[in-house]
Design an enzyme around this catalytic site. Structure first.
Site, PDB file in Angstrom:
ATOM      1  N   LYS A  13      30.915  67.007  46.385  1.00  0.00           N
ATOM      2  CA  LYS A  13      30.302  67.410  45.118  1.00  0.00           C
ATOM      3  C   LYS A  13      31.086  68.536  44.448  1.00  0.00           C
ATOM      4  O   LYS A  13      31.417  68.466  43.266  1.00  0.00           O
ATOM      5  CB  LYS A  13      28.849  67.877  45.345  1.00  0.00           C
ATOM      6  CG  LYS A  13      27.973  66.841  46.027  1.00  0.00           C
ATOM      7  CD  LYS A  13      26.559  67.333  46.239  1.00  0.00           C
ATOM      8  CE  LYS A  13      26.428  68.513  47.197  1.00  0.00           C
ATOM      9  NZ  LYS A  13      26.799  68.216  48.597  1.00  0.00           N
ATOM     10  N   ARG A  88      17.398  69.771  45.375  1.00  0.00           N
ATOM     11  CA  ARG A  88      17.458  69.374  46.778  1.00  0.00           C
ATOM     12  C   ARG A  88      16.099  68.991  47.335  1.00  0.00           C
ATOM     13  O   ARG A  88      16.026  68.601  48.495  1.00  0.00           O
ATOM     14  CB  ARG A  88      17.989  70.547  47.604  1.00  0.00           C
ATOM     15  CG  ARG A  88      19.479  70.452  47.979  1.00  0.00           C
ATOM     16  CD  ARG A  88      19.827  71.766  48.620  1.00  0.00           C
ATOM     17  NE  ARG A  88      20.898  71.780  49.542  1.00  0.00           N
ATOM     18  CZ  ARG A  88      22.135  72.206  49.275  1.00  0.00           C
ATOM     19  NH1 ARG A  88      22.491  72.515  48.060  1.00  0.00           N
ATOM     20  NH2 ARG A  88      23.015  72.286  50.244  1.00  0.00           N
ATOM     21  N   ARG A 127      37.115  72.785  55.718  1.00  0.00           N
ATOM     22  CA  ARG A 127      37.066  73.223  54.310  1.00  0.00           C
ATOM     23  C   ARG A 127      37.432  74.701  54.168  1.00  0.00           C
ATOM     24  O   ARG A 127      37.018  75.534  54.955  1.00  0.00           O
ATOM     25  CB  ARG A 127      35.639  72.998  53.796  1.00  0.00           C
ATOM     26  CG  ARG A 127      35.326  73.716  52.512  1.00  0.00           C
ATOM     27  CD  ARG A 127      34.106  73.171  51.843  1.00  0.00           C
ATOM     28  NE  ARG A 127      32.860  73.423  52.531  1.00  0.00           N
ATOM     29  CZ  ARG A 127      31.677  72.907  52.148  1.00  0.00           C
ATOM     30  NH1 ARG A 127      31.618  72.104  51.106  1.00  0.00           N
ATOM     31  NH2 ARG A 127      30.596  73.193  52.812  1.00  0.00           N
ATOM     32  N   ARG A 161      33.515  79.471  54.782  1.00  0.00           N
ATOM     33  CA  ARG A 161      32.101  79.833  54.755  1.00  0.00           C
ATOM     34  C   ARG A 161      31.558  80.011  56.166  1.00  0.00           C
ATOM     35  O   ARG A 161      31.853  79.213  57.053  1.00  0.00           O
ATOM     36  CB  ARG A 161      31.309  78.732  54.047  1.00  0.00           C
ATOM     37  CG  ARG A 161      31.488  78.777  52.557  1.00  0.00           C
ATOM     38  CD  ARG A 161      30.965  77.540  51.871  1.00  0.00           C
ATOM     39  NE  ARG A 161      29.642  77.132  52.305  1.00  0.00           N
ATOM     40  CZ  ARG A 161      28.976  76.113  51.778  1.00  0.00           C
ATOM     41  NH1 ARG A 161      29.527  75.417  50.795  1.00  0.00           N
ATOM     42  NH2 ARG A 161      27.783  75.785  52.214  1.00  0.00           N
TER      43      ARG A 161
HETATM   44  P1  ADP Z   1      30.279  69.441  48.979  1.00  0.00           P
HETATM   45  O1  ADP Z   1      30.418  70.292  47.748  1.00  0.00           O
HETATM   46  O2  ADP Z   1      29.609  68.122  48.687  1.00  0.00           O
HETATM   47  O3  ADP Z   1      29.620  70.155  50.128  1.00  0.00           O
HETATM   48  P2  ADP Z   1      33.194  69.628  49.085  1.00  0.00           P
HETATM   49  O4  ADP Z   1      33.571  69.153  47.719  1.00  0.00           O
HETATM   50  O5  ADP Z   1      33.287  71.079  49.346  1.00  0.00           O
HETATM   51  O6  ADP Z   1      31.721  69.051  49.482  1.00  0.00           O
HETATM   52  O7  ADP Z   1      34.087  68.810  50.143  1.00  0.00           O
HETATM   53  C1  ADP Z   1      34.091  69.157  51.530  1.00  0.00           C
HETATM   54  C2  ADP Z   1      35.511  69.147  52.055  1.00  0.00           C
HETATM   55  O8  ADP Z   1      36.002  67.800  52.080  1.00  0.00           O
HETATM   56  C3  ADP Z   1      36.489  69.947  51.191  1.00  0.00           C
HETATM   57  O9  ADP Z   1      37.380  70.646  52.053  1.00  0.00           O
HETATM   58  C4  ADP Z   1      37.224  68.881  50.366  1.00  0.00           C
HETATM   59  O10 ADP Z   1      38.574  69.263  50.123  1.00  0.00           O
HETATM   60  C5  ADP Z   1      37.164  67.657  51.261  1.00  0.00           C
HETATM   61  N1  ADP Z   1      36.949  66.423  50.495  1.00  0.00           N
HETATM   62  C6  ADP Z   1      36.219  66.250  49.362  1.00  0.00           C
HETATM   63  N2  ADP Z   1      36.246  64.969  48.927  1.00  0.00           N
HETATM   64  C7  ADP Z   1      37.013  64.294  49.836  1.00  0.00           C
HETATM   65  C8  ADP Z   1      37.447  62.917  49.970  1.00  0.00           C
HETATM   66  N3  ADP Z   1      37.067  61.983  49.068  1.00  0.00           N
HETATM   67  N4  ADP Z   1      38.227  62.607  51.021  1.00  0.00           N
HETATM   68  C9  ADP Z   1      38.599  63.549  51.940  1.00  0.00           C
HETATM   69  N5  ADP Z   1      38.242  64.853  51.866  1.00  0.00           N
HETATM   70  C10 ADP Z   1      37.460  65.233  50.837  1.00  0.00           C
HETATM   71  P1  AMP Z   2      25.830  74.452  49.500  1.00  0.00           P
HETATM   72  O1  AMP Z   2      26.852  75.410  48.970  1.00  0.00           O
HETATM   73  O2  AMP Z   2      25.297  73.526  48.432  1.00  0.00           O
HETATM   74  O3  AMP Z   2      26.302  73.717  50.723  1.00  0.00           O
HETATM   75  O4  AMP Z   2      24.575  75.341  49.937  1.00  0.00           O
HETATM   76  C1  AMP Z   2      24.684  76.301  50.969  1.00  0.00           C
HETATM   77  C2  AMP Z   2      23.297  76.744  51.407  1.00  0.00           C
HETATM   78  O5  AMP Z   2      22.618  77.394  50.314  1.00  0.00           O
HETATM   79  C3  AMP Z   2      22.346  75.621  51.838  1.00  0.00           C
HETATM   80  O6  AMP Z   2      22.517  75.245  53.189  1.00  0.00           O
HETATM   81  C4  AMP Z   2      20.977  76.258  51.563  1.00  0.00           C
HETATM   82  O7  AMP Z   2      20.641  77.191  52.573  1.00  0.00           O
HETATM   83  C5  AMP Z   2      21.237  77.051  50.294  1.00  0.00           C
HETATM   84  N1  AMP Z   2      20.998  76.252  49.065  1.00  0.00           N
HETATM   85  C6  AMP Z   2      21.923  75.888  48.130  1.00  0.00           C
HETATM   86  N2  AMP Z   2      21.364  75.183  47.139  1.00  0.00           N
HETATM   87  C7  AMP Z   2      20.046  75.077  47.456  1.00  0.00           C
HETATM   88  C8  AMP Z   2      18.932  74.439  46.840  1.00  0.00           C
HETATM   89  N3  AMP Z   2      19.053  73.754  45.694  1.00  0.00           N
HETATM   90  N4  AMP Z   2      17.713  74.549  47.451  1.00  0.00           N
HETATM   91  C9  AMP Z   2      17.567  75.236  48.589  1.00  0.00           C
HETATM   92  N5  AMP Z   2      18.566  75.846  49.235  1.00  0.00           N
HETATM   93  C10 AMP Z   2      19.801  75.779  48.673  1.00  0.00           C
END
Ligand code: ADP
Ligand code: AMP
Length: 215
Positions: A13, A88, A127, A161
């Site tokens: 995302k 969410r 990541r 993170r």
């Molecule tokens: P989200 O925001 O949904 O938690 P991220 O965009 O941060 O996910 O993606 C998680 C990790 O996977 C990042 O390190 C990113 O570079 C990698 N990633 C994202 N999309 C893909 C893909 N289509 N194929 C392989 N790796 C990906």
């Molecule tokens: P994310 O960056 O989206 O992976 O979110 C990291 C953490 O923030 C999650 O595991 C939750 O603890 C909190 N969080 C982020 N967005 C939300 C949401 N919309 N509702 C509740 N908790 C959230």
């Protein structure tokens, strides 16, 4: 245009939201990023959220919906929003409808990134982001073009993170399955959901999303 990117942690995302921002001047509204900023700043919200986030559980609906309302108020009326990591829960989905309609906005698309859960732990544990501009990378799937240097801003500092570890990821996935996946039918009933294969290469996922947006 206002869109939701929906998918479990690691679905891509944030990666795709950053690309939409660059290509279309939209604004990424990531509640995760907002909460991490609040934790870093030591605000009341941050103090409340930190332990919950460290466990991989969900922060309260009231807190995140308030953050989204504030961010939308700071945007120009014509600028499109990309909701990343929000809503969410069903309660958040309901709040978002109210928040948008109060501002004369509405959702155009909900794009679901479908991913194989087995791949997510590897994605999340590899990541990292630029500590200066926030650009996202991955140890294996999206390395900086020049090792140790951010492609976008040239910084040499990167960060990971604290919640990107295998144990927390399992909790975050369970939260997604139990509370977030069930909101899809709400949007399905409105006919605004598009499903994109999130297991494809990053560029191919971007192309599929662009196709949805172009209609
Ligand atoms: P989200 O925001 O949904 O938690 P991220 O965009 O941060 O996910 O993606 C998680 C990790 O996977 C990042 O390190 C990113 O570079 C990698 N990633 C994202 N999309 C893909 C893909 N289509 N194929 C392989 N790796 C990906
Ligand atoms: P994310 O960056 O989206 O992976 O979110 C990291 C953490 O923030 C999650 O595991 C939750 O603890 C909190 N969080 C982020 N967005 C939300 C949401 N919309 N509702 C509740 N908790 C959230």
């Amino acid at each position: 245009m206002d869109i939701i990117l929906l998918g479990p942690p690691g679905a891509g995302k944030g990666t795709q939201a950053q690309r939409l921002v660059e290509a279309h001047g939209m604004r990424q509204l990531s509640t995760g990023d907002m909460l991490r900023a609040a934790v870093k700043a030591g605000t009341a919200v941050g103090l409340q959220a930190k332990a919950v986030m460290d466990r991989g559980e969900l922060v309260s609906d009231e807190i995140v919906s308030a953050l989204i309302g504030e961010e939308l108020d700071a945007m120009a009326a014509g600028q499109g929003a990309i909701f990343d990591g929000y809503p969410r829960t069903a309660a958040q989905a309901e709040s978002l409808d109210a928040i948008l309609s109060a501002r004369g906005r509405s959702l155009n698309h909900v794009i679901e990134l479908g991913v194989d859960e087995d791949a997510l732990v590897e994605r999340i544990c590899g990541r990292f982001t630029c500590a200066n501009c926030g650009k996202g990378y991955h140890d294996k799937f999206e390395q900086p073009k020049v090792a140790g240097t951010c492609d976008r801003c040239g910084s040499h500092e990167f960060k990971r993170r604290p919640d990107d570890n295998e144990e927390t990821v399992r909790t975050r996935m369970a939260e997604y399955r139990a509370k977030t996946a069930p909101i899809l039918p709400i949007y399905d009933a409105r006919g605004i959901v598009s499903r994109v294969n999130g297991m494809a290469d990053i560029d191919d996922v971007t192309a599929a999303i662009e196709q949805v947006i172009r209609g």
